[in-house]
Scaffold this motif. Structure first.
Motif, PDB file in Angstrom:
ATOM      1  N   ALA A 247      63.531  77.270  55.425  1.00 29.37           N
ATOM      2  CA  ALA A 247      64.259  78.272  54.645  1.00 29.37           C
ATOM      3  C   ALA A 247      65.204  79.068  55.538  1.00 29.37           C
ATOM      4  O   ALA A 247      66.338  79.374  55.146  1.00 29.37           O
TER       5      ALA A 247
ATOM      6  N   SER B 125      57.466  82.265  48.350  1.00 34.27           N
ATOM      7  CA  SER B 125      56.341  81.344  48.419  1.00 34.27           C
ATOM      8  C   SER B 125      55.094  82.048  47.908  1.00 34.27           C
ATOM      9  O   SER B 125      54.750  83.139  48.379  1.00 34.27           O
TER      10      SER B 125
ATOM     11  N   ALA C  32      69.949  78.908  44.875  1.00 37.31           N
ATOM     12  CA  ALA C  32      68.928  79.913  45.210  1.00 37.31           C
ATOM     13  C   ALA C  32      69.405  80.800  46.351  1.00 37.31           C
ATOM     14  O   ALA C  32      70.028  80.332  47.310  1.00 37.31           O
TER      15      ALA C  32
ATOM     16  N   VAL D  86      63.897  83.009  48.186  1.00 39.48           N
ATOM     17  CA  VAL D  86      62.787  82.081  47.971  1.00 39.48           C
ATOM     18  C   VAL D  86      61.475  82.820  48.216  1.00 39.48           C
ATOM     19  O   VAL D  86      61.264  83.413  49.287  1.00 39.48           O
TER      20      VAL D  86
ATOM     21  N   LEU E  78      68.276  81.044  53.717  1.00 41.55           N
ATOM     22  CA  LEU E  78      67.683  81.616  52.513  1.00 41.55           C
ATOM     23  C   LEU E  78      66.713  82.729  52.894  1.00 41.55           C
ATOM     24  O   LEU E  78      65.906  82.574  53.815  1.00 41.55           O
TER      25      LEU E  78
ATOM     26  N   ILE F 290      63.467  72.583  49.982  1.00 43.03           N
ATOM     27  CA  ILE F 290      64.359  73.677  50.364  1.00 43.03           C
ATOM     28  C   ILE F 290      65.811  73.301  50.096  1.00 43.03           C
ATOM     29  O   ILE F 290      66.602  74.104  49.586  1.00 43.03           O
TER      30      ILE F 290
ATOM     31  N   TYR G 199      63.369  84.537  52.624  1.00 38.41           N
ATOM     32  CA  TYR G 199      62.066  83.923  52.338  1.00 38.41           C
ATOM     33  C   TYR G 199      60.981  84.981  52.452  1.00 38.41           C
ATOM     34  O   TYR G 199      60.945  85.758  53.422  1.00 38.41           O
TER      35      TYR G 199
ATOM     36  N   GLU H   1      57.828  75.192  55.867  1.00 37.80           N
ATOM     37  CA  GLU H   1      58.636  75.725  54.770  1.00 37.80           C
ATOM     38  C   GLU H   1      59.443  76.956  55.189  1.00 37.80           C
ATOM     39  O   GLU H   1      60.647  77.050  54.920  1.00 37.80           O
TER      40      GLU H   1
ATOM     41  N   ILE I 130      58.380  79.133  44.848  1.00 36.16           N
ATOM     42  CA  ILE I 130      57.654  77.907  45.165  1.00 36.16           C
ATOM     43  C   ILE I 130      56.185  78.197  44.911  1.00 36.16           C
ATOM     44  O   ILE I 130      55.574  79.019  45.611  1.00 36.16           O
TER      45      ILE I 130
ATOM     46  N   ALA J 236      64.091  82.005  43.552  1.00 37.10           N
ATOM     47  CA  ALA J 236      63.356  80.743  43.509  1.00 37.10           C
ATOM     48  C   ALA J 236      61.911  81.001  43.921  1.00 37.10           C
ATOM     49  O   ALA J 236      61.660  81.632  44.941  1.00 37.10           O
TER      50      ALA J 236
ATOM     51  N   LEU K  96      66.600  73.561  46.348  1.00 40.80           N
ATOM     52  CA  LEU K  96      66.748  74.942  45.893  1.00 40.80           C
ATOM     53  C   LEU K  96      68.080  75.523  46.343  1.00 40.80           C
ATOM     54  O   LEU K  96      68.745  76.240  45.585  1.00 40.80           O
ATOM     55  N   LYS K  97      68.482  75.205  47.566  1.00 37.05           N
ATOM     56  CA  LYS K  97      69.781  75.685  48.042  1.00 37.05           C
ATOM     57  C   LYS K  97      70.909  75.081  47.203  1.00 37.05           C
ATOM     58  O   LYS K  97      71.883  75.777  46.851  1.00 37.05           O
TER      59      LYS K  97
END
Length: 290
Positions: A195, A85, A80, A83, A200, A72, A202, A191, A9, A7, A75-76
């Motif tokens: 995450a 960014s 995802a 992630v 997730l 978030i 990140y 963010e 962002i 994913a 996406l989960k």
């Protein structure tokens, strides 16, 4: 093994991903409100991809009004696992020049007008963000950027300010000289914290657009200069993203750094004391442990 879904962002200047097979903009409902926009899904080199424009297409959300929790969570819910960014930033280092990228590995959070956790009264949890980014995912981004011919720096501390105004000269000097920050932006907090709560992996890639206001030869931040640099950075960002599926693969083992197990010992509220309404909202974020 887990099926990979990368994913992305996208921050200022990046509002889509090129070349996705089966590309489709999908609405994802979240109990935390509406995400910034629909989410672009598809596959790239056989790997599932998702793209969410952080500010919405057309740039409708300010840094303070971005619905970070909904983003978030959505996406989960989509599945995802990783992630990334990608965001614009100012630089506090001469060597981190406009047009360069920085793999961020630390943050100082100076935001104050945002909801920063999925948890709260009725279900309390504390996750560790001592190391707020995933080294495995960050290394993949570093390799992808270098393969794309991008000048990228490994490691840096990101000062997250509330905005939407840019720094005063005094603030810029303090962040650079007293606090030893490397870049400054407005969107990676909360963010990154969210995450981690959502288990997730990140990674944060900061795209330098300017030298903030500390640099004696550059004066105050000029939005016109930033927009010109954003255009070039956006193309570089897409080139980096296109190389990630080959590096990450369609399947992956559990995160060696424990990002996907961040909640193992985080929830403190006794099961019989948990707020059922809050627990229901946490179904995607924390369903594994609740």
């Amino acid at each position: 093994m887990t099926e990979t879904m990368i994913a992305v962002i996208g921050g200022s200047g990046i509002y889509d991903i090129d070349g996705l097979d089966g590309a489709e903009w999908r609405r994802v409902d979240s109990p935390w409100g509406a995400p910034s926009d629909e989410i672009l899904t598809g596959t790239l080199d056989g790997v599932k991809m998702a793209f969410l424009p952080r500010h919405g297409r057309g740039h409708v959300h300010s840094p303070s009004t971005v619905p970070y929790r909904a983003n978030i969570d959505a996406l989960k819910r989509l599945g995802a696992t990783d992630v990334i960014s990608v965001s614009a930033c100012g630089s506090f280092r001469e060597e981190y020049a406009p047009g360069h990228f920085v793999v961020v590995d630390q943050f100082i959070d100076r935001t104050f007008a945002r909801e920063k956790s999925f948890f709260g009264t009725g279900c309390v949890a504390h996750v560790s963000v001592a190391h707020p980014t995933c080294p495995r995912l960050s290394e993949a981004c570093l390799s992808a950027a270098r393969d794309a011919g991008i000048t990228i720096h490994q490691g840096g501390t990101y000062l997250a300010m509330e905005g939407p105004q840019f720094s005063t000269l005094a603030e810029s000097r303090m962040y650079r000289d007293a606090w030893s920050c490397d870049v400054i932006g407005m969107t990676n907090m909360p963010e990154a914290k969210l995450a981690r709560e959502a288990e997730l992996c990140y990674a944060s890639i900061a795209m330098v657009t300017d030298y903030d206001s500390w640099h004696p030869d550059h004066g105050a931040v000029d939005i016109n200069d930033i927009i010109r640099t954003l255009t070039g950075n956006a193309d570089k960002g897409r080139e980096m993203v296109r190389r990630l599926p080959a590096l990450l693969g369609a399947e992956r083992a559990p995160c060696p750094h424990g990002c996907d197990r961040a909640l193992d010992y985080a929830v403190l509220t006794a099961p019989e004391k948990r707020d059922p309404d809050l627990v229901a909202r946490l179904d995607a974020v924390a369903g594994r442990v609740l």
